[in-house]
Design a protein around this motif. Structure first.
Motif, mmCIF file in Angstrom:
data_model
loop_
_atom_site.group_PDB
_atom_site.id
_atom_site.type_symbol
_atom_site.label_atom_id
_atom_site.label_comp_id
_atom_site.label_asym_id
_atom_site.label_seq_id
_atom_site.Cartn_x
_atom_site.Cartn_y
_atom_site.Cartn_z
ATOM 1 N N GLU A 151 1.069 -1.150 0.132
ATOM 2 C CA GLU A 151 0.079 0.270 -0.467
ATOM 3 C C GLU A 151 0.754 0.760 0.459
ATOM 4 N N SER A 159 0.431 4.006 1.866
ATOM 5 C CA SER A 159 0.806 4.634 3.341
ATOM 6 C C SER A 159 1.444 3.586 4.095
ATOM 7 N N ASP A 201 4.797 4.823 2.442
ATOM 8 C CA ASP A 201 4.991 6.157 2.618
ATOM 9 C C ASP A 201 5.802 6.900 4.373
ATOM 10 N N ARG A 202 4.869 5.450 5.249
ATOM 11 C CA ARG A 202 4.865 5.387 6.651
ATOM 12 C C ARG A 202 6.922 4.326 6.972
#
Length: 87
Positions: free
Chosen positions: A12, A14, A17-18
């Motif tokens: 994903e 996200s 990004d994390r």
């Protein structure tokens, strides 16, 4: 990693990004962190699967404990029978 291979995975956005934020804060590459995470996952899964196989082999050898015997042993530890409360 002297003997490394390339693996491509989809994650994903996200999660990526994390991972990027963590990599930056740790001053490590995202690839390094992903490889570490995969190594840890694989090690845990191998350990768990080996434990399951060992347990099944012990059952095949007849090394099981009857459920009633286990309940009696647990009760003898001082816990007694578990009581349920109805609402």
């Amino acid at each position: 990693m002297a003997d490394s291979a390339v693996l491509s995975v989809r994650i994903e956005k996200s999660t990526k990004d994390r991972l990027a934020r963590i990599a930056k804060s740790m001053k490590r590459s995202q690839s390094y962190l992903a490889a570490e995470a995969i190594e840890e996952f694989v090690s845990v899964q191998e350990w768990q699967i080996a434990g399951i196989h060992d347990a099944l082999a012990s059952l095949d050898r007849g090394e099981a404990i009857a459920h009633e015997d286990m309940k009696a042993w647990a009760a003898a530890l001082g816990g007694g029978a578990r009581q349920t409360h109805s609402s």
